[in-house]
Design a protein around this motif. Structure first.
Motif, PDB file in Angstrom:
ATOM      1  N   SER A   4       0.822  -1.215   0.000  1.00  0.00           N
ATOM      2  CA  SER A   4       0.000   0.000   0.000  1.00  0.00           C
ATOM      3  C   SER A   4       0.855   1.263   0.000  1.00  0.00           C
ATOM      4  O   SER A   4       0.485   2.273  -0.605  1.00  0.00           O
ATOM      5  N   ASP A   5       2.031   1.211   0.653  1.00  0.00           N
ATOM      6  CA  ASP A   5       2.938   2.368   0.653  1.00  0.00           C
ATOM      7  C   ASP A   5       3.444   2.650  -0.759  1.00  0.00           C
ATOM      8  O   ASP A   5       3.508   3.803  -1.195  1.00  0.00           O
ATOM      9  N   LEU A   6       3.812   1.581  -1.459  1.00  0.00           N
ATOM     10  CA  LEU A   6       4.344   1.727  -2.814  1.00  0.00           C
ATOM     11  C   LEU A   6       3.246   2.195  -3.770  1.00  0.00           C
ATOM     12  O   LEU A   6       3.485   3.017  -4.654  1.00  0.00           O
ATOM     13  N   LYS A   7       2.053   1.676  -3.564  1.00  0.00           N
ATOM     14  CA  LYS A   7       0.918   2.062  -4.400  1.00  0.00           C
ATOM     15  C   LYS A   7       0.619   3.558  -4.245  1.00  0.00           C
ATOM     16  O   LYS A   7       0.323   4.243  -5.227  1.00  0.00           O
ATOM     17  N   SER A   8       0.736   4.047  -3.013  1.00  0.00           N
ATOM     18  CA  SER A   8       0.463   5.467  -2.751  1.00  0.00           C
ATOM     19  C   SER A   8       1.428   6.373  -3.506  1.00  0.00           C
ATOM     20  O   SER A   8       1.047   7.441  -3.990  1.00  0.00           O
TER      21      SER A   8
END
Length: 422
Positions: free
Chosen positions: A149-153
């Motif tokens: 989710s961090d990378l997606k953000s």
């Protein structure tokens, strides 16, 4: 029978260390001191873990006999309980390393590995994307704390601004870094797996026509007049002015022209050589591209020499060391050429469209665009034979642009069969 322990005395140990004779002093219970030289030794302990012989290092000669015995007893209890203290220490150290290793540190390792077979332009653009779109958001975060989710953000930031292609490029870089982290044992998994599925490379519309370009005769004539008026009014630097005037005359890719150095240009012979490393294509397959200069292009470059400050033809104080494509596009729009309808790369389309319209053969048009055609043998022949043909074609093109600008009759190309097939 219980194994005999505590066979040594502290005085015996001190005396043996002073002598420095290589010897192994056994204290019993698996504990011994291995002396290698004067005042140098190491305490070891032998034991068994799940029936397998093990040897543990307890410390050097600075550890006293009493301390070594305590360490032995603790180690014996651990082995008896089936605990591998060495493995636990390694795991603890690895955990500390993982918790201290940031995404930025791993990206730097990846970059040093990845850039070995890449050209300078690709490396610079990738570093730029890292520094602008990735590292400001997750560069200082420990890698072990990150999840999908961090990378997606991070990728959503350019995606929300409708920059879908940049989102895909950012996702691709992150995927490569995370794959590198997995391969090197920094994490069990590639935490960025399938990130590029969420941010795919945008498909071109079936009616997509590439870079925006105005290619009709009246539109081209008007653009040429606007550029001349803008440059002659002194509203830009001489380097920007020269670039604006040269792009219509020479259908080069923008980056290839702007990276030019004076050593690549021979004004006496009216030849401009674009080095292979500045050309588009696969590394190892690129070749120098030779441009015969028209009299108009040569005059612009001769005038620009009066403003020379270093080896760059189009110098700039920015990171690149030369003018940027974005800067030239902005100057063109300040000259009154509408943004969204024409860009600096669009002059290649102008050449491709009008040159064909006025009868220039496709092979010459494609050659002017530095597009390869034919077999490798034919391409080698073309490099040797096309020089004078291209010199004529570029001069005809420069004259055609002058005629459009001034509202005069358009010269027709006069390519004799001897010129085409000699």
């Amino acid at each position: 029978m219980a194994r005999i322990e505590n066979l040594l005395t502290a005085k015996q140990v001190e005396a043996a260390l002073r002598k420095g004779i290589p010897v192994q002093l056994n204290d019993g219970g698996g504990l011994y001191l291995s002396i290698t030289e004067k005042n140098k030794g190491t305490w070891f302990m032998r034991g068994r873990l799940n029936g397998v012989a093990k040897r543990r290092v307890l410390g050097d000669e600075k550890v006293s006999l009493a301390e070594a015995r305590l360490l032995r007893n603790e180690e014996k209890k651990a082995l008896k309980s089936g605990i591998d203290t060495v493995a636990e220490k390694k795991a603890a150290l690895k955990k500390v390393e993982e918790e201290g290793r940031t995404f930025g540190m791993i990206s730097e390792e990846w970059l040093n590995f990845w850039k070995n077979d890449k050209d300078d332009k690709t490396i610079k653009s990738t570093i730029g994307r890292l520094e602008k779109h990735i590292l400001p958001y997750i560069g200082k975060k420990t890698y072990s704390s990150l999840d999908f989710s961090d990378l997606k953000s991070v990728c959503f930031i350019p995606a929300k601004s409708e920059h879908r292609e940049m989102a895909n490029r950012v996702a691709t870089i992150i995927c490569q870094i995370c794959r590198f982290a997995k391969i090197n044992g920094y994490h069990k998994y590639n935490i960025a797996e399938d990130l590029t599925v969420l941010f795919p490379k945008p498909k071109k519309d079936v009616n997509f026509e590439g870079f925006p370009a105005i290619t009709d005769r009246d539109g081209v004539a008007e653009m040429l007049r606007k550029i001349d008026k803008f440059v002659n009014a002194g509203r830009c630097s001489p380097y920007t002015g020269a670039a604006l005037q040269l792009f219509p005359l020479i259908p080069l890719r923008a980056s290839s022209m702007l990276m030019a150095k004076w050593e690549d240009i021979n004004l006496e012979e009216a030849i401009w050589r674009i080095p292979a490393e500045n050309m588009k294509g696969t590394i190892g397959q690129r070749r120098d591209f030779i441009i015969p200069l028209s009299s108009q292009s040569r005059a612009i470059l001769q005038n620009l020499q009066d403003f020379r400050i270093n080896n760059r033809v189009f110098p700039s104080g920015g990171k690149l060391g030369h003018l940027s494509v974005e800067g030239i596009n902005n100057a063109m729009h300040r000259a009154g050429i509408p943004k969204g309808k024409m860009c600096i790369h669009g002059w290649r389309k102008v050449w491709g469209s009008l040159a064909r319209e006025y009868g220039l053969p496709d092979k010459i048009v494609e050659r002017g665009l530095a597009h390869s055609s034919g077999s490798s043998v034919e391409q080698a022949y073309n490099r040797a034979q096309y020089r004078e043909l291209m010199r004529y074609s570029f001069q005809w093109w420069a004259d055609l642009l002058d005629a459009l600008r001034l509202g005069q009759d358009i010269p027709q190309p006069d390519l004799s069969s001897e010129m085409l097939f000699s």
